[in-house]
Design an enzyme around this catalytic site. Structure first.
Site, PDB file in Angstrom:
ATOM      1  N   SER A 116       6.859  -0.156 -10.316  1.00 26.13           N
ATOM      2  CA  SER A 116       5.700   0.768  -9.793  1.00 26.13           C
ATOM      3  C   SER A 116       6.080   2.239 -10.320  1.00 26.13           C
ATOM      4  O   SER A 116       7.007   2.891 -10.267  1.00 26.13           O
ATOM      5  CB  SER A 116       5.759   1.013  -8.234  1.00 26.13           C
ATOM      6  OG  SER A 116       4.671   1.300  -7.984  1.00 26.13           O
ATOM      7  N   GLU A 117       5.002   2.874 -10.969  1.00 21.44           N
ATOM      8  CA  GLU A 117       4.984   3.853 -11.553  1.00 21.44           C
ATOM      9  C   GLU A 117       5.465   5.231 -10.802  1.00 21.44           C
ATOM     10  O   GLU A 117       6.074   6.138 -11.260  1.00 21.44           O
ATOM     11  CB  GLU A 117       3.536   4.534 -12.154  1.00 21.44           C
ATOM     12  CG  GLU A 117       3.083   3.900 -13.330  1.00 21.44           C
ATOM     13  CD  GLU A 117       1.818   2.745 -12.811  1.00 21.44           C
ATOM     14  OE1 GLU A 117       2.436   1.912 -11.992  1.00 21.44           O
ATOM     15  OE2 GLU A 117       0.618   3.024 -12.856  1.00 21.44           O
ATOM     16  N   ASN A 118       5.075   5.188  -9.268  1.00 13.50           N
ATOM     17  CA  ASN A 118       5.490   6.221  -8.464  1.00 13.50           C
ATOM     18  C   ASN A 118       7.144   6.097  -8.233  1.00 13.50           C
ATOM     19  O   ASN A 118       7.382   7.005  -7.276  1.00 13.50           O
ATOM     20  CB  ASN A 118       4.544   6.232  -7.226  1.00 13.50           C
ATOM     21  CG  ASN A 118       4.772   4.604  -6.534  1.00 13.50           C
ATOM     22  OD1 ASN A 118       4.645   3.832  -7.225  1.00 13.50           O
ATOM     23  ND2 ASN A 118       4.778   4.454  -5.275  1.00 13.50           N
ATOM     24  N   GLY A 119       8.027   5.270  -8.777  1.00 11.53           N
ATOM     25  CA  GLY A 119       9.238   5.458  -8.524  1.00 11.53           C
ATOM     26  C   GLY A 119       9.982   4.300  -7.865  1.00 11.53           C
ATOM     27  O   GLY A 119      11.051   4.666  -7.125  1.00 11.53           O
ATOM     28  N   SER A 143      10.658   7.212 -13.920  1.00  9.19           N
ATOM     29  CA  SER A 143       9.699   5.900 -14.135  1.00  9.19           C
ATOM     30  C   SER A 143       9.375   6.075 -15.378  1.00  9.19           C
ATOM     31  O   SER A 143       8.985   5.114 -16.134  1.00  9.19           O
ATOM     32  CB  SER A 143       8.703   6.228 -12.981  1.00  9.19           C
ATOM     33  OG  SER A 143       7.854   4.987 -13.139  1.00  9.19           O
TER      34      SER A 143
END
Lengths: 229, 219
Positions: B47-50, B89
């Site tokens: 997930s891009e947010n980490g 990320s």
């Protein structure tokens, strides 16, 4: 020891009209809730705000938006906010959209003393129009310049009194890079412990990046509550 | 698009995921793919947010407001998961460490150009992480309906909408077909039951190369 504020009003004393500020968070997760409210109370105007999103209509950066304090918003996604759309369409608000990875890296570079870098993201798209590109090994890359802020407002889980920060789960997001990219960085944290109580191996943001600390009670609003059926 | 069609596309997209893969699923229909991942595959969803290692949606008791996916939905983390910053990320993404990205699409061109982030004249919400993802992932699969609401092709000689990335798509999975972007053009590799090769060609603007696999099935 770093400045330990006891009032949010005092914690945002450095923020003045026309400044560029970075605000941590992804959606409503990891936002410095009370520092944002204090910026609204202070009623500073003409801010350039760098943050991945711009809150929702009644929370987070949406509070600064509805109070018409933001002149320019730099973000990767701004879809959650009706007032945002209204201000953009009426020309009251300037927007710069940046691919999320480029945004994160521009902020990281700003804090790390790198003036610019090349990335493939955005090549051949509207955001690259009129901008410098360069070919490396046969592939085209877009030049992206670093971002810095006059003041960065970040949110962490725990801090010690020196300003070492530890984040929790996905509330980390943009906070570490913003902490480093602010000339002045103020951290709103859930808990402050004594120096030596944090394990040095687990510190995400070393104290050198943080100028001020304040403990804040978090509402932690959930934007999209999704549970198992 | 009906729910059944979305499920059909999501189930076909699941076949792109191999055991051991690190995968990024875009927001919307791509997120649905997670519901159909075979229990025989051990994979990590990024997930891009980490977060590397997204788990199922939480039960009501498990909801944690500090734990969301890139679509801002509450999620859980699986054993072996890790949390990190957005810079980390996208280092993972840009650095070519993600095996597969599955994204939604508005238009795909025969050279692999993708348009999926803005429609001129409408409020532009932003590209999020899509422009970074399309360049970083080892394989980019676009899932979408074969034609738009007016029945016109979404697979075109040239995209009419502003691009998300140039020459970035490897495979297109629709409700009617699976098509690969190759150096020689678009190659039709699967036809969904109920459609003919001719149906697919008629609803696709560029000339398709018909894979031997499809031809042998049809004969």
């Amino acid at each position: 020891m770093k400045k330990l504020y006891t009032s949010f009003e005092e914690a945002v004393v450095e923020i003045k009209d026309g400044m560029t500020i970075m605000v941590g968070g992804f959606g409503l997760v990891g936002i410095p809730e009370n520092l944002i409210k204090a910026v609204r109370e202070k009623n500073v105007k003409d801010l350039t705000v760098i943050s991945n999103n711009c809150g929702v209509d009644d929370w987070g950066l949406g509070l600064l938006l509805s109070n018409k304090q933001i002149k320019k918003m730099i973000a990767s996604y701004v879809g959650e906010n009706k007032e945002f759309e209204r201000q953009v369409l009426s020309g009251e608000l300037e927007v710069q959209l940046v691919p999320q990875g480029s945004l994160a890296e521009k902020i990281r570079a700003g804090g790390a003393g790198i003036p610019a870098f090349y990335t493939p993201a955005g090549v051949g798209t509207p955001i690259a129009e009129g901008r410098e590109t360069r070919v490396f090994n046969g592939k085209e890359y877009l030049l992206e310049e670093a971002f810095k802020a006059d003041v960065s407002l970040v949110r962490a889980w725990k801090a010690d009194k020196l300003g070492n920060l530890v984040y929790r789960k996905t509330a980390q997001n943009f906070n570490p890079m913003m902490a480093a990219a602010g000339k002045v960085t103020i951290a709103e944290v859930e808990e402050i412990v004594e120096v030596g109580e944090l394990d040095p191996d687990e510190i995400h943001t070393p104290s050198i990046y943080v100028q001020g600390l304040i403990v804040g009670k978090q509402e932690k609003r959930i934007e999209r509550l999704t549970v198992q059926a | 698009m009906s729910k059944n069609v979305r499920i059909q596309i999501a189930k076909r997209a699941e076949k792109e995921i191999q055991d051991g893969f690190y995968v990024n699923l875009g927001i919307g229909m791509p997120t649905m793919v997670a519901n159909y991942i075979s229990e025989n595959k051990n994979i990590f969803l990024q997930s891009e947010n980490g977060l590397l290692g997204i788990g199922p949606y939480p039960t009501e008791g498990e909801v944690d407001p500090d734990l969301i996916n890139a679509g801002k939905e509450t999620v859980t983390a699986i054993p072996g998961a890790s949390y990190f910053s957005n810079a980390e990320s996208f280092a993972m993404i840009r650095g070519g460490h993600i095996d597969l990205a599955i994204l939604g699409g508005m238009e795909v061109a025969e050279n692999g150009d993708l348009a999926n982030w803005m429609i001129p004249g409408k409020m532009i919400k932003g590209m999020g992480g899509a422009m970074d993802l399309v360049h970083g992932a080892k394989k980019v699969v676009v899932i979408m309906e074969h034609v738009n609401k007016a029945g016109q092709p979404k697979i075109l000689k040239k995209c009419s909408l502003p691009l998300t990335g140039q020459s970035v798509v490897n495979r297109i999975i629709t409700d009617r077909a699976v098509i690969d972007v190759t150096g020689n053009g678009l190659e039709l590799i699967e036809v969904v039951e109920g459609y003919t090769i001719e149906d697919i060609q008629n609803s696709t603007e560029p000339q398709l190369i018909i894979s031997d696999k499809v031809l042998s099935k049809q004969n």
